[in-house]
Design an enzyme around this catalytic site. Structure first.
Site, short mmCIF file in Angstrom:
data_model
loop_
_atom_site.label_atom_id
_atom_site.label_comp_id
_atom_site.label_asym_id
_atom_site.label_seq_id
_atom_site.Cartn_x
_atom_site.Cartn_y
_atom_site.Cartn_z
N ASP A 13 -35.56 -62.02 -46.57
CA ASP A 13 -35.79 -62.42 -47.97
C ASP A 13 -35.24 -61.49 -49.05
O ASP A 13 -35.91 -61.24 -50.05
CB ASP A 13 -37.28 -62.63 -48.21
CG ASP A 13 -37.91 -63.65 -47.28
OD1 ASP A 13 -37.19 -64.23 -46.45
OD2 ASP A 13 -39.13 -63.86 -47.37
N ASP A 55 -36.87 -67.47 -48.27
CA ASP A 55 -37.82 -68.46 -48.76
C ASP A 55 -36.96 -69.57 -49.36
O ASP A 55 -36.00 -69.30 -50.09
CB ASP A 55 -38.71 -67.86 -49.86
CG ASP A 55 -40.00 -67.28 -49.32
OD1 ASP A 55 -40.19 -67.25 -48.09
OD2 ASP A 55 -40.84 -66.85 -50.14
N HIS A 57 -38.25 -72.75 -50.98
CA HIS A 57 -39.37 -73.62 -51.37
C HIS A 57 -38.91 -74.89 -52.08
O HIS A 57 -38.03 -74.84 -52.93
CB HIS A 57 -40.28 -72.87 -52.35
CG HIS A 57 -40.97 -71.68 -51.77
ND1 HIS A 57 -41.76 -71.74 -50.66
CD2 HIS A 57 -40.99 -70.38 -52.17
CE1 HIS A 57 -42.25 -70.53 -50.40
NE2 HIS A 57 -41.79 -69.70 -51.29
N HIS A 74 -41.22 -69.31 -57.08
CA HIS A 74 -40.15 -68.38 -56.70
C HIS A 74 -39.32 -69.00 -55.58
O HIS A 74 -39.81 -69.82 -54.82
CB HIS A 74 -40.72 -67.03 -56.24
CG HIS A 74 -41.59 -67.13 -55.02
ND1 HIS A 74 -42.90 -67.56 -55.08
CD2 HIS A 74 -41.32 -66.91 -53.71
CE1 HIS A 74 -43.41 -67.58 -53.85
NE2 HIS A 74 -42.47 -67.19 -53.00
N LYS A 99 -37.26 -70.67 -44.54
CA LYS A 99 -38.69 -70.85 -44.24
C LYS A 99 -39.42 -71.38 -45.47
O LYS A 99 -38.89 -71.34 -46.57
CB LYS A 99 -39.31 -69.55 -43.73
CG LYS A 99 -39.20 -68.37 -44.66
CD LYS A 99 -39.63 -67.09 -43.94
CE LYS A 99 -39.50 -65.87 -44.80
NZ LYS A 99 -40.35 -65.84 -45.97
N GLU A 106 -47.46 -72.83 -46.08
CA GLU A 106 -46.93 -71.50 -46.38
C GLU A 106 -46.26 -70.97 -45.12
O GLU A 106 -46.62 -71.35 -44.02
CB GLU A 106 -48.07 -70.56 -46.79
CG GLU A 106 -48.69 -70.95 -48.12
CD GLU A 106 -49.22 -69.78 -48.88
OE1 GLU A 106 -48.55 -68.74 -48.92
OE2 GLU A 106 -50.31 -69.91 -49.44
N ALA A 134 -40.93 -58.57 -48.44
CA ALA A 134 -41.59 -57.31 -48.77
C ALA A 134 -42.26 -56.78 -47.50
O ALA A 134 -42.76 -57.55 -46.68
CB ALA A 134 -42.63 -57.53 -49.85
#
Length: 191
Positions: A13, A55, A57, A74, A99, A106, A134
């Site tokens: 990420d 990510d 989304h 985000h 993902k 989630e 992170a």
């Protein structure tokens, strides 16, 4: 054992929204890019697998505050914030896994619903090195899943950044307890 074709690097990420100025910035998130690029070049040169997770989304993802979730919107698909950091080296041979693509689920781990486990198995991967953003969320989840799947798993500390020192410290302890090794990038060649 030096890096070879049974090793994989998972870059987690390193996206615009997780870097300074992004919608969910990790402090110093952009500071890791040069180190991550060195790792990518090393794995490429030695025939290791290089995987990028992101990510990805949908617009109204359940993790967003407006939908009852924890986070501000985000890494929404096809937006600037979802792009990889502009200085990140993305080799042609790299594998990209997306993902959190299901609006109702989630997903913190690069293994969650991406088919990554099958890809690694098919490649004969034995060791996995995880870095990115992170440390205390998606890096940790990815490393924990790699370990659960039986891989010799390493988190590259100086090629990762987390949300808070306290949370990172707790996450590192939790990972160590499961057998994940915490290393610095310069140590990798001597492992």
């Amino acid at each position: 054992m030096p890096i070879c074709k049974t090793d994989a690097l998972i870059v987690v990420d390193v996206q615009v929204d997780f870097c300074p100025g992004g919608n969910l910035a990790v402090p110093g998130g952009d500071e890791i890019v040069a180190i991550v690029n060195e790792l990518i070049e090393l794995f490429e040169k030695r025939g290791g697998l290089v995987i990028f997770s992101r990510d990805w989304h949908p617009q109204r993802h359940k993790s967003f505050r407006d939908e009852g979730g924890t986070w501000p919107p985000h890494c929404v698909q096809n937006t600037k914030g979802a792009e990889f950091h502009p200085d990140l080296l993305i080799p042609d041979s790299a594998i990209v896994v997306s993902k959190a693509t299901d609006v109702a689920r989630e997903a913190y781990s690069a293994f969650d619903g991406t088919g990554l486990s099958e890809t690694l198995k098919a490649a004969g991967t034995e060791r996995i090195f995880v870095c990115g953003l992170a440390t205390d969320f998606c890096v940790k989840s990815t490393a924990m899943d790699a370990r659960k799947l039986g891989y010799d798993t390493y988190v590259v500390l100086d090629a990762s950044r987390g949300i808070s020192e306290e949370s990172v410290r707790a996450s590192l302890e939790e990972m160590k307890e499961t057998g994940i090794k915490i290393v610095k990038s310069f140590e990798i060649e001597s492992l």
